[in-house]
Scaffold this motif. Sequence first.
Motif, PDB file in Angstrom:
ATOM      1  N   PHE A  42      55.690  70.109  65.307  1.00  0.00           N
ATOM      2  CA  PHE A  42      54.381  70.705  65.595  1.00  0.00           C
ATOM      3  C   PHE A  42      54.409  71.441  66.937  1.00  0.00           C
ATOM      4  O   PHE A  42      53.859  72.538  67.070  1.00  0.00           O
ATOM      5  CB  PHE A  42      53.295  69.631  65.629  1.00  0.00           C
ATOM      6  CG  PHE A  42      53.036  68.996  64.294  1.00  0.00           C
ATOM      7  CD1 PHE A  42      53.301  69.662  63.121  1.00  0.00           C
ATOM      8  CD2 PHE A  42      52.536  67.711  64.214  1.00  0.00           C
ATOM      9  CE1 PHE A  42      53.069  69.077  61.893  1.00  0.00           C
ATOM     10  CE2 PHE A  42      52.290  67.110  62.991  1.00  0.00           C
ATOM     11  CZ  PHE A  42      52.562  67.793  61.824  1.00  0.00           C
ATOM     12  N   SER A  52      49.566  76.215  63.683  1.00  0.00           N
ATOM     13  CA  SER A  52      49.967  74.896  63.211  1.00  0.00           C
ATOM     14  C   SER A  52      51.061  75.083  62.165  1.00  0.00           C
ATOM     15  O   SER A  52      51.221  76.172  61.592  1.00  0.00           O
ATOM     16  CB  SER A  52      48.774  74.167  62.592  1.00  0.00           C
ATOM     17  OG  SER A  52      48.392  74.803  61.385  1.00  0.00           O
ATOM     18  N   ASP A 287      47.224  68.800  60.094  1.00  0.00           N
ATOM     19  CA  ASP A 287      48.568  68.368  60.456  1.00  0.00           C
ATOM     20  C   ASP A 287      48.984  67.092  59.732  1.00  0.00           C
ATOM     21  O   ASP A 287      50.032  66.520  60.034  1.00  0.00           O
ATOM     22  CB  ASP A 287      48.689  68.175  61.971  1.00  0.00           C
ATOM     23  CG  ASP A 287      47.655  67.187  62.511  1.00  0.00           C
ATOM     24  OD1 ASP A 287      46.900  66.610  61.708  1.00  0.00           O
ATOM     25  OD2 ASP A 287      47.602  67.003  63.741  1.00  0.00           O
TER      26      ASP A 287
END
Length: 657
Positions: A42, A52, A287
């Motif tokens: 990330f 992202s 995420d």
Amino acid sequence: MTTVDASLLERLHQVIDEHMDQADYSIDQLCRELGVSRTRLFRVTKECTGLSIALYIRQRRLLYAHQLLMTTELRIAEIGDRVGISNPSNFSKYFTEHFGESPSTLRRRRAETRAEETPFPNLRSTEGAQPHADTSIVKGIADKPLGQTTHLQNVRDRTQPSRWWVGMGLTGCIVIMMLGWLLANRARQPASGMHPLPSIAILPFKNMGPADTQPLVEGITDDVHTSLSLAGTIKVIARSSSDQYKDSRKTIWQIGDELQVTNLLKGSVLKNGDHLQIRLELIRTWDDIRIWSKTYEGGYDDLFRLTSRLGQDLVQQFTQPSGELISDRAAQPPTTSMAAYNAFLQGKQLIQTRSKAKIQAGLAKLDEALALDARFADAYAAKASGYHLLENLGYVASPAIQQLAEQNALKAIQLDSTNSLAYSTLGSVYADHYQWANAQAAFRRALACNPNDAYANYWYSLLLRAVGRPSDAIVYSARALELDPLAPVMMAGHVVNQAYAGQFAQARATLNQNQLLFGDSFLYPFSRGLYAMAHNEYAVARAALGETLRLNPAYTDHLPSLLYCQARLGQTDSARAYLATLPDTSARNAYLKAVVYAGLGEREACLRSLKKAADGGYIYKDLLVFPPFRAYHQAPMFQSILRQYGLPLRPMKSTLP
């Protein structure tokens, strides 16, 4: 960017490309294959691209999709599958957002460009030909600073291996497009993820116990949904959309993208004898990180205490500690009798099937619940909904049924003044009986109690359209579609609201965005037909309404609209044949004749039929905004019908709220 980070990004490209067509390829699998932690992946992706990891993967998929659209003859739906964006509506939406035009527009423009460049296609020489680079795509990007560059790997077209190489010219264009997009979007990416507002979808809870406890699992899921909805500060997706992901293999970020939410709630319920265990897990979609989880345990008699506590805990995840955590209604147990609650859950589940026999069986179960607890407000509200469905779906045509719906809704409100379902059902009953002011008051109260009620928003939009406020209706149908994005009825209602408000460009955009998702539903051509009719595109409307009847032969309500369009195109034989066969025996038939007479241009016959229908107790609820009657609004007879039914004498301008 360090050399190590550059190497990681290079390998990231390779792995993404190798798994391009796997829609369910997860970030965890990606990390394992790269041999790095999620945190590092990330960080590197964010630092190097400003995105992202989920968004970066999506953009890479879109770039490959653009390449396939420009260099192959694959169907657009096939290309969506090849790049791992299997939801057609999302593929079209993401592509349009990224490139400024839809896949179909790009494909059409490509064909037009080829036709202009090659006036004699049979004589084209391939000797020494260079790959064509569509430079119009990168217009305006050349002046932007390129910043840190990254290498874009060519991705093989697995179905046509001989055509996978498309030339350095196109590859260079794609690199520039990608860099330009990344730089342009750095500033507008929310720091907290893909979606700027707190929002959640509750995935179907898993039943870890015997099959006969499924109604209990549904009830607990509903209770959690209600607790979050009543908080008022969170967008909560309707269960009719989130339930479509039961046993889905899609990844967390895919579901988040499709429903446009920042969070997903997963849960499981185990009832073992009198012992109850509820596990919850809150996951951030952008995420795929679990941000909260908890297990609740207790006796079955403690069910309401447990659900109240877990609702409180969940709402706290989205509110400040000093803010209001949960409504009084969500904190109160719905009944004092567990036996009544069990009967209520069974009755509610039966009614949701919408079949006549099961609705009636569900009403009987609700009677059992009320025999055990006569102050069970939710049971009265569910009964009101069941009676209304019996009449609304055409199973029972009796004024007594609607009276029962009204009585049960009012009883629920008497016991619980914040019962959203009771108010919205009451609003629908009043609207069906042309009691416009009462219906509006009921819907507004329903939305005050629960602004996340998708159907209350949708039904209120239909009421506003009926009373000549289509511009205001758009606000509520847009909200309904946002809360229930996978429901074709929400899309159709929104398109018709836009068309009747004269917002034709917006209606076209809604249709285009949803064609691949809802194209197989009869409601898609239906809404397209009404849009085209409102726009005086009678040939388009005729074709669309004909497709509606093909997909759903039982849906004959708008056969007169089809005949209206045919008559407007000069094809009058079918219209006159229909008039000859329609018995003059009911107020509704008189209305149907009026629509056809309008298409034939027989003004007096149309108005007489409308008046006959009105005197017989029937008008079409969209009478004031329905396109076939626009030319008659100033006719004295039409105005008298409007007065007779308490409608304004002309469509109204926006007057929100």
